[in-house]
Design a protein around this motif. Structure first.
Motif, PDB file in Angstrom:
ATOM      1  N   GLN A 192       0.962  -1.092   0.012  1.00  0.00           N
ATOM      2  CA  GLN A 192      -0.167   0.163  -0.086  1.00  0.00           C
ATOM      3  C   GLN A 192       0.771   1.362   0.048  1.00  0.00           C
ATOM      4  OE1 GLN A 192      -3.061  -0.077  -0.347  1.00  0.00           O
ATOM      5  NE2 GLN A 192      -3.466   2.119  -0.380  1.00  0.00           N
ATOM      6  N   LYS A 208       2.842   1.958  -3.284  1.00  0.00           N
ATOM      7  CA  LYS A 208       1.845   2.290  -4.445  1.00  0.00           C
ATOM      8  C   LYS A 208       1.546   3.950  -4.021  1.00  0.00           C
ATOM      9  CE  LYS A 208      -1.268  -1.507  -5.626  1.00  0.00           C
ATOM     10  NZ  LYS A 208      -2.542  -2.162  -5.174  1.00  0.00           N
ATOM     11  N   ASN A 209       1.210   4.227  -2.839  1.00  0.00           N
ATOM     12  CA  ASN A 209       1.033   5.567  -2.372  1.00  0.00           C
ATOM     13  C   ASN A 209       2.149   6.502  -2.640  1.00  0.00           C
ATOM     14  OD1 ASN A 209       1.163   7.150   0.400  1.00  0.00           O
ATOM     15  ND2 ASN A 209      -0.576   7.806  -1.058  1.00  0.00           N
ATOM     16  N   ALA A 212       3.055   7.183  -6.187  1.00  0.00           N
ATOM     17  CA  ALA A 212       2.053   7.981  -6.836  1.00  0.00           C
ATOM     18  C   ALA A 212       2.380   9.502  -6.482  1.00  0.00           C
ATOM     19  CB  ALA A 212       0.319   7.683  -6.273  1.00  0.00           C
ATOM     20  N   LEU A 213       2.618   9.653  -5.061  1.00  0.00           N
ATOM     21  CA  LEU A 213       2.813  10.962  -4.714  1.00  0.00           C
ATOM     22  C   LEU A 213       4.135  11.618  -5.174  1.00  0.00           C
ATOM     23  CD1 LEU A 213       1.787  11.039  -0.863  1.00  0.00           C
ATOM     24  CD2 LEU A 213       0.440  11.622  -2.895  1.00  0.00           C
ATOM     25  N   VAL A 268       5.176   9.285 -10.231  1.00  0.00           N
ATOM     26  CA  VAL A 268       5.252   7.929 -11.061  1.00  0.00           C
ATOM     27  C   VAL A 268       3.700   7.717 -11.253  1.00  0.00           C
ATOM     28  CG1 VAL A 268       5.782   5.688 -11.250  1.00  0.00           C
ATOM     29  CG2 VAL A 268       7.181   6.887  -9.444  1.00  0.00           C
ATOM     30  N   LYS A 269       3.715   7.494 -12.607  1.00  0.00           N
ATOM     31  CA  LYS A 269       2.160   7.338 -13.223  1.00  0.00           C
ATOM     32  C   LYS A 269       1.629   6.003 -12.921  1.00  0.00           C
ATOM     33  CE  LYS A 269       1.376  10.562 -16.840  1.00  0.00           C
ATOM     34  NZ  LYS A 269       0.786  10.523 -18.220  1.00  0.00           N
ATOM     35  N   GLY A 270       0.520   5.804 -13.100  1.00  0.00           N
ATOM     36  CA  GLY A 270      -0.430   4.620 -12.575  1.00  0.00           C
ATOM     37  C   GLY A 270       0.264   3.411 -13.200  1.00  0.00           C
ATOM     38  N   ASP A 271       0.360   3.156 -14.559  1.00  0.00           N
ATOM     39  CA  ASP A 271       0.833   2.089 -15.371  1.00  0.00           C
ATOM     40  C   ASP A 271       2.448   1.780 -14.964  1.00  0.00           C
ATOM     41  OD1 ASP A 271       1.201   4.545 -16.416  1.00  0.00           O
ATOM     42  OD2 ASP A 271       0.760   3.783 -18.184  1.00  0.00           O
ATOM     43  N   ILE A 294       2.646  -0.168 -11.411  1.00  0.00           N
ATOM     44  CA  ILE A 294       2.403  -1.604 -11.264  1.00  0.00           C
ATOM     45  C   ILE A 294       3.858  -2.262 -11.558  1.00  0.00           C
ATOM     46  CG2 ILE A 294       1.094  -3.312 -12.230  1.00  0.00           C
ATOM     47  CD1 ILE A 294      -1.167  -1.065 -13.104  1.00  0.00           C
ATOM     48  N   ILE A 353      -6.882   4.295 -18.240  1.00  0.00           N
ATOM     49  CA  ILE A 353      -6.122   5.019 -19.334  1.00  0.00           C
ATOM     50  C   ILE A 353      -5.595   3.804 -20.204  1.00  0.00           C
ATOM     51  CG2 ILE A 353      -4.969   6.676 -17.838  1.00  0.00           C
ATOM     52  CD1 ILE A 353      -2.440   4.674 -17.294  1.00  0.00           C
ATOM     53  N   LYS A 359      -1.983  16.716 -16.319  1.00  0.00           N
ATOM     54  CA  LYS A 359      -1.368  15.374 -16.321  1.00  0.00           C
ATOM     55  C   LYS A 359      -2.362  14.485 -16.414  1.00  0.00           C
ATOM     56  CE  LYS A 359       0.831  13.107 -12.946  1.00  0.00           C
ATOM     57  NZ  LYS A 359       2.076  12.552 -11.855  1.00  0.00           N
ATOM     58  N   ASP A 402      -3.612  10.693 -15.559  1.00  0.00           N
ATOM     59  CA  ASP A 402      -3.211   9.673 -14.692  1.00  0.00           C
ATOM     60  C   ASP A 402      -4.476   8.695 -14.192  1.00  0.00           C
ATOM     61  OD1 ASP A 402      -1.612   7.709 -13.670  1.00  0.00           O
ATOM     62  OD2 ASP A 402      -0.928   8.819 -11.981  1.00  0.00           O
ATOM     63  N   GLY A 403      -4.418   7.597 -14.283  1.00  0.00           N
ATOM     64  CA  GLY A 403      -5.393   6.540 -13.909  1.00  0.00           C
ATOM     65  C   GLY A 403      -5.210   5.294 -13.915  1.00  0.00           C
ATOM     66  N   PRO A 404      -6.393   4.304 -13.670  1.00  0.00           N
ATOM     67  CA  PRO A 404      -6.364   2.996 -13.631  1.00  0.00           C
ATOM     68  C   PRO A 404      -6.001   2.345 -14.974  1.00  0.00           C
ATOM     69  CG  PRO A 404      -8.489   3.620 -12.965  1.00  0.00           C
ATOM     70  CD  PRO A 404      -7.766   4.783 -13.123  1.00  0.00           C
ATOM     71  N   THR A 405      -5.532   1.261 -14.883  1.00  0.00           N
ATOM     72  CA  THR A 405      -5.478   0.606 -16.284  1.00  0.00           C
ATOM     73  C   THR A 405      -6.609  -0.176 -16.461  1.00  0.00           C
ATOM     74  OG1 THR A 405      -4.028  -0.925 -15.221  1.00  0.00           O
ATOM     75  CG2 THR A 405      -3.029   0.594 -16.422  1.00  0.00           C
ATOM     76  N   PHE A 415      -6.625   6.607  -6.916  1.00  0.00           N
ATOM     77  CA  PHE A 415      -5.981   7.707  -7.631  1.00  0.00           C
ATOM     78  C   PHE A 415      -6.157   9.234  -7.357  1.00  0.00           C
ATOM     79  CE2 PHE A 415      -4.503   4.291 -10.504  1.00  0.00           C
ATOM     80  CZ  PHE A 415      -3.378   4.576 -10.787  1.00  0.00           C
ATOM     81  N   ASN A 447      -4.857  10.024  -3.815  1.00  0.00           N
ATOM     82  CA  ASN A 447      -3.558  10.351  -3.664  1.00  0.00           C
ATOM     83  C   ASN A 447      -3.245  11.660  -4.644  1.00  0.00           C
ATOM     84  OD1 ASN A 447      -2.261   8.079  -2.491  1.00  0.00           O
ATOM     85  ND2 ASN A 447      -2.062   6.868  -4.557  1.00  0.00           N
ATOM     86  N   TYR A 448      -3.887  12.153  -5.546  1.00  0.00           N
ATOM     87  CA  TYR A 448      -3.787  13.307  -5.821  1.00  0.00           C
ATOM     88  C   TYR A 448      -4.260  14.611  -5.003  1.00  0.00           C
ATOM     89  CZ  TYR A 448      -1.623  11.964 -10.170  1.00  0.00           C
ATOM     90  OH  TYR A 448      -0.583  11.312 -11.027  1.00  0.00           O
ATOM     91  N   SER A 462      -1.445  14.880  -2.808  1.00  0.00           N
ATOM     92  CA  SER A 462       0.035  15.471  -3.373  1.00  0.00           C
ATOM     93  C   SER A 462      -0.157  16.944  -3.938  1.00  0.00           C
ATOM     94  CB  SER A 462       0.626  14.665  -4.766  1.00  0.00           C
ATOM     95  OG  SER A 462      -0.507  14.835  -5.610  1.00  0.00           O
TER      96      SER A 462
END
Lengths: 330, 371
Positions: free
Chosen positions: A289, A292-293, A296-297, A300-303, A306, B78, B103, B105-108, B118, B121-122, B125
């Motif tokens: 967890q 990931k968090n 993200a902060l 680093v982008k979602g894909d 992973i 995305i 920007k 950004d999102g889930p796949t 997501f 988190n934004y 941030s």
């Protein structure tokens, strides 16, 4: 004090590195701390109490299921149907309340009962028909999800009363309400696994099920209990999830089984059975967890996240297992 | 014995569930009120009564009027053509405005839980604004309200949330308008009294459910002889969509005269299934899709009409709307907003900005579009 240092130490403690330092869980915790410091240095919002507590909130649903999953994997079994049970229980909660007209507290109990029944069905077929857990729970992964879609006709249930959102969204003494639930579940599970005959039975089953049977341990009953418990906790997780996102959907919990198993296995529980701790699972959960968090902060982008998580999982397992081999002198 | 009991219990639960829902059509439609348009294009439909502003407000947002702002765009998922196009439009708008960074950004996968994480988190941030396309209108609301309460501006596009969870929503085309375009095209291509089936994403996806509900209402009113066979789910998955379309073709045989694709993934996959089955001209494919994915089928005369709006314009408009909100130019009660090259866009339905009428791509015009 000087008198104490003259007492001869037992042979084992004299080794260069204490045994507990080389445990998988300890290594993982060390990696976790390094990662935390690293990510904290990259982003000043990561190591804030607010953010960490919020991450606790988000990980509770997976965490609740990871505890009984630790029991199951210690026995050498697996439960792949947990994500579907979450979906089924969420639907049963919403439908028993809205369509059958149950009062909401009764609907919550009913959905927990459905979760336990779904787990019980897994357990009974695994123990009586001797279907391997992998096969049985793959089958019920599809079956329970199908039931969830069929019963709900894929319609969402919304508009729960305000008090129901407490467990999913509010704070208790400054800590997310569901995190208390998770903490209690962690303590109880840890005590059960570490301090009770039942817990020792699970390890014995994982090490050698035949030997456990011949030793007169109630192997089948123990299996039935842990699979039922797994279903029950998935039901609890569903209630927390519905409360957090305020709506019931039949696609809830898809893919949870993988998140749960990843946390348990990363936490040092052997997929071959016999080895594992609740504390390891908790560190594994926190690791996934927070990585990931943190990523993200850090932007680093979602894909890409992973990919990084996958790489870290492989790396930390490699490091831990190579250290374990050194320790065991294999 | 115990096994039997457990099975009986589950069976009973299933029966109870189906019985309670048996009176409803399982066609993927939602239960919200519908508003079908008039049958012929000439007839003007009654203008909806003006609604007061029903969106939310960002509390104590920092005054960034005219100053550089950072936005994040969290689409349903995305990596698909459609949201690549909206993202492209946002970049174009950011470039045109000069003081916006956005920007995507999102889930796949289109999963609501992932999308919530997501956005959460934004919020942590720190951004000035969040653009979103909701996977579920209600489930996404708490996290959007959290953003508003922290002074972050929230504007939706493509798929709405409950109105009080965001400030404005950029509506690409009204549901009943899309429904009319789809049903009219199908009746024209397949025939007034023919049978068709629908390939959708999932029954819980709000936009698709809304369109299907409006299509049902409009067909009842204007093309009552059209026969509805069934609606199948195919996620937003290429392979699954192709397989589902192929299954429909095999299952219904000659009875099937048309297929609706409800997503930009399902429509080309359905067209491919019809092509592979050598049924071009016998099974009409009408659907929502991006032009690039449909060009091969349109040029091969297998598909005659593709219904959509311009997603690049949608992303572009959403960014302009966000800038206008931050600058204080788009306030509750406003009736229109300036959106750069798109000109003036109208406010409808309380707190929605309307992009325009749906667009129908045909063999004549599809070559002019590249997204």
């Amino acid at each position: 004090m000087s008198a104490m240092s003259e007492i001869p130490l037992p042979q084992t403690v004299k080794r260069a590195v204490p045994w507990w330092l080389l445990r998988h869980e300890t290594m993982l915790a060390a990696i976790l701390i390094v990662a935390l410091i690293g990510l904290g240095a990259l982003n000043n919002r990561f190591l804030t109490i607010d953010n960490l507590l919020n991450q606790g909130r988000l990980t509770t649903e997976v965490g609740l299921i990871a505890l009984p999953m630790t029991f199951i994997i210690i026995t050498g079994g697996i439960d792949l149907s947990v994500g579907s049970i979450v979906g089924l229980c969420a639907i049963m909660l919403g439908y028993s309340w809205k369509s059958f007209g149950f009062p909401l507290p009764l609907a919550i109990c009913f959905s927990l009962l459905v979760g336990a029944a779904a787990g019980f069905l897994n357990g009974i077929v695994i123990t009586r028909v001797k279907v391997p857990p992998l096969i049985m729970t793959i089958a019920t992964l599809a079956l329970y999800r199908g039931l969830a879609e069929g019963i709900s006709q894929a319609r969402s249930v919304r508009g729960y009363p305000e008090w129901f959102y407490f467990i999913g969204q509010e704070n208790l003494f400054g800590v997310p309400a569901q995190l208390w639930l998770l903490l209690i579940a962690i303590v109880v599970s840890a005590i059960v696994l570490d301090r009770t005959t039942f817990g020792r039975t699970l390890y014995a089953m994982g090490n050698n099920e035949t030997a456990a049977r011949f030793s007169g341990l109630p192997v089948d009953r123990a299996k039935l209990i842990i699979y039922t418990l797994s279903g029950l906790m998935a039901g609890l997780s569903a209630c927390v999830l519905v409360s957090r996102v305020t709506t019931t959907r039949s696609d809830m919990g898809i893919g949870y089984e993988l998140d749960v198993i990843a946390a348990v296995v990363l936490g040092g529980t052997s997929i071959f059975g016999g080895v594992g701790t609740i504390w390891g699972t908790v560190v594994g959960l926190a690791m996934i967890q927070l990585l990931k968090n943190g990523l993200a902060l850090t932007g680093v982008k979602g894909d890409a996240t992973i990919v990084v998580i996958g790489a870290v999982l492989i790396l930390s397992t490699l490091v831990a297992s190579s250290l374990q081999r050194r320790r065991e002198g294999v | 014995m115990k096994l039997g009991l457990a099975a009986a219990f589950l069976g009973a639960t299933l029966l109870a569930g189906t019985a309670s829902a048996a009176d409803k059509r399982w066609d993927g439609a939602d239960d919200l009120p519908v508003n079908p348009l008039a049958c012929s294009a000439g007839e003007a439909s009654a203008a909806p009564a003006a609604k007061p502003y029903d969106g939310g407000r960002a509390t104590n947002a920092a005054d960034k009027s005219g100053k550089p702002i950072t936005l994040v765009d969290v689409p349903k998922l995305i990596g698909i053509g459609y949201f690549n196009a909206t993202s492209k439009g946002m970049q174009e708008a950011a470039k045109a405005l000069g003081n916006v960074t956005v920007k995507t950004d999102g889930p796949t996968e289109a999963k609501i839980d992932e999308q919530i994480k997501f956005i959460d988190n934004y919020i942590t941030s720190g951004v000035d604004g969040i653009l979103f396309a909701a996977n579920d209108p209600v489930a996404i609301a708490p996290v959007l309200k959290k953003a508003l309460s922290k002074g972050i501006h929230v504007v939706g596009y493509d798929a709405n949330s409950t109105p009080d969870a965001r400030e404005w929503f950029v509506n690409q085309a009204e549901f009943n308008g899309i429904a009319k375009a789809m049903i009219d095209s199908m009746a024209k291509e397949a025939g007034e009294d023919k049978s068709f089936a629908i390939v959708t994403s999932t029954f819980t996806t709000p936009n698709q459910a809304r369109w299907i509900a409006e299509m049902w209402a409009y067909a009842q009113k204007c093309h009552p002889k059209l026969k509805w066979l069934e609606t199948v789910e195919a996620q937003e998955d290429n392979n699954l969509s192709f397989n589902q379309a192929t299954t429909l073709i095999n299952k219904h045989g000659d009875k099937l005269a048309g297929l609706f694709g409800m997503t930009s993934v399902a429509t080309p996959a359905s067209a491919e299934a019809v092509t592979k089955a050598k049924l071009c001209g016998k099974v009409a494919v009408v659907g929502l899709a991006t032009p690039n994915a449909m060009k091969p089928y349109v040029n091969a005369d297998c598909v005659k009409s593709v219904v959509l709006w311009n997603p690049v314009d949608l992303g572009y408009a959403a960014t302009y709307v966000m800038r206008a909100v931050v600058d204080g130019k788009l306030k509750p009660g406003a009736t229109s907003v300036e959106a750069g090259k798109l000109g003036k866009l109208n406010v409808v339905n309380g707190s929605e900005v309307l992009l325009g009428s749906p667009f129908i791509f045909t063999k004549q015009n599809i070559k002019d579009f590249d997204f």
